[in-house]
Motif scaffolding. Structure first.
Motif, PDB file in Angstrom:
ATOM      1  N   LEU A 196      -4.041  40.586  20.499  1.00 53.77           N
ATOM      2  CA  LEU A 196      -3.089  39.485  20.436  1.00 53.77           C
ATOM      3  C   LEU A 196      -3.699  38.409  19.540  1.00 53.77           C
ATOM      4  N   VAL A 197      -2.995  38.070  18.454  1.00 52.43           N
ATOM      5  CA  VAL A 197      -3.456  37.042  17.525  1.00 52.43           C
ATOM      6  C   VAL A 197      -2.641  35.777  17.772  1.00 52.43           C
ATOM      7  N   VAL A 198      -3.299  34.705  18.178  1.00 50.82           N
ATOM      8  CA  VAL A 198      -2.613  33.441  18.469  1.00 50.82           C
ATOM      9  C   VAL A 198      -3.003  32.448  17.375  1.00 50.82           C
ATOM     10  N   GLU A 199      -2.114  32.265  16.424  1.00 54.83           N
ATOM     11  CA  GLU A 199      -2.395  31.464  15.226  1.00 54.83           C
ATOM     12  C   GLU A 199      -1.111  30.815  14.741  1.00 54.83           C
ATOM     13  N   ASP A 200      -1.088  29.465  14.666  1.00 57.97           N
ATOM     14  CA  ASP A 200       0.156  28.785  14.297  1.00 57.97           C
ATOM     15  C   ASP A 200       0.447  28.817  12.809  1.00 57.97           C
ATOM     16  N   ASP A 201      -0.551  29.135  11.989  1.00 55.47           N
ATOM     17  CA  ASP A 201      -0.330  29.275  10.551  1.00 55.47           C
ATOM     18  C   ASP A 201       0.143  30.700  10.270  1.00 55.47           C
ATOM     19  N   GLN A 202       1.375  30.825   9.794  1.00 57.32           N
ATOM     20  CA  GLN A 202       1.966  32.150   9.609  1.00 57.32           C
ATOM     21  C   GLN A 202       1.169  33.010   8.632  1.00 57.32           C
ATOM     22  N   PHE A 203       0.735  32.400   7.522  1.00 57.88           N
ATOM     23  CA  PHE A 203      -0.007  33.167   6.515  1.00 57.88           C
ATOM     24  C   PHE A 203      -1.332  33.661   7.080  1.00 57.88           C
ATOM     25  N   MET A 204      -2.090  32.768   7.720  1.00 56.77           N
ATOM     26  CA  MET A 204      -3.379  33.157   8.285  1.00 56.77           C
ATOM     27  C   MET A 204      -3.197  34.189   9.388  1.00 56.77           C
ATOM     28  N   GLY A 205      -2.181  33.999  10.223  1.00 54.10           N
ATOM     29  CA  GLY A 205      -1.915  34.963  11.285  1.00 54.10           C
ATOM     30  C   GLY A 205      -1.597  36.344  10.732  1.00 54.10           C
ATOM     31  N   SER A 206      -0.815  36.385   9.662  1.00 54.06           N
ATOM     32  CA  SER A 206      -0.466  37.663   9.030  1.00 54.06           C
ATOM     33  C   SER A 206      -1.695  38.317   8.401  1.00 54.06           C
ATOM     34  N   LEU A 207      -2.559  37.481   7.798  1.00 53.66           N
ATOM     35  CA  LEU A 207      -3.781  37.986   7.165  1.00 53.66           C
ATOM     36  C   LEU A 207      -4.704  38.629   8.194  1.00 53.66           C
TER      37      LEU A 207
END
Length: 215
Positions: free
Chosen positions: A9-20
């Protein structure tokens, strides 16, 4: 023979960083789910039943990543937890080292620049004999000789505030701040030189140590 796919589970509010992050893990054979908030993480974790969760500290409005980590430890103790942040340590987010629970891994996002090392570290954490990896404590050791007040002044300097403005905000005299700066330069082992400006050197060192250049 049944082959199990490990879940993240990746919890990251920045969409680009989360996708990376998710793509790097997917390429390594993990099943990933990316969510952008603590609320969404709480809503998703039961159905996903992940082996490990990678959590940013700053999640925008609502609970932060440290809040989420404490909640997950209570409700899902079997999930390995990793704080993954651009911030060098929790103090840079206005938190303290004690706010990061024992057994929780703390990694800098800069680790993602080397995908192989990033994946290897995640493999270590998720393994049976995972070590406690705390990159934030490495930063804390660099600040051993810097007091809380000195660090606060360094932060204000990094925001571009003048000595006079820092003195005004801290409600002290200008000479007090000038004396503090002398102490800071000594603590950071910054020597006077015609080739360098101590104030600039101190700010650059602070940003390098905390990873707060964009914060």
């Amino acid at each position: 023979m049944t082959v199990f796919t490990r879940k993240v589970l990746v919890v990251e509010d920045d969409q680009f960083m989360g996708s990376l992050i998710s793509q790097a893990l997917s390429n390594a054979g993990f099943e990933t789910k990316h969510v952008i908030s603590a609320v969404e993480a709480k809503r998703s974790i039961g159905a996903l039943d992940p082996d490990i969760a990678l959590i940013d500290i700053d999640l925008g409005d609502g609970p932060n990543g440290i809040d989420l980590v404490h909640m997950l430890l209570r409700i899902y103790p079997g999930v390995k937890l990793v704080i993954l942040s651009t911030l060098a340590d929790a103090k840079s987010a206005g938190l303290g080292a004690l706010d990061v629970p024992a057994g929780v891994t703390y990694l800098r996002k800069s680790l993602i620049h080397d995908v192989n090392e990033f994946i290897s570290t995640i493999e270590l954490v998720i393994g049976d004999n995972n070590p406690e990896i705390r990159q934030d404590l490495e930063v804390a050791r660099q600040f051993d000789g810097v007091s809380k007040v000195q660090r606060e002044i360094l932060h204000m300097m990094s925001l571009g505030l003048s000595n006079r403005e820092i003195a005004s905000r801290r409600k002290v005299s200008l000479s007090n701040i000038e004396q503090r700066l002398t102490e800071i330069y000594k603590a950071l082992e910054i020597a006077k030189s015609e080739a360098t400006v101590p104030r600039v050197e101190a700010i650059l060192k602070y940003l390098s140590m905390t990873g707060t250049a964009k914060h």
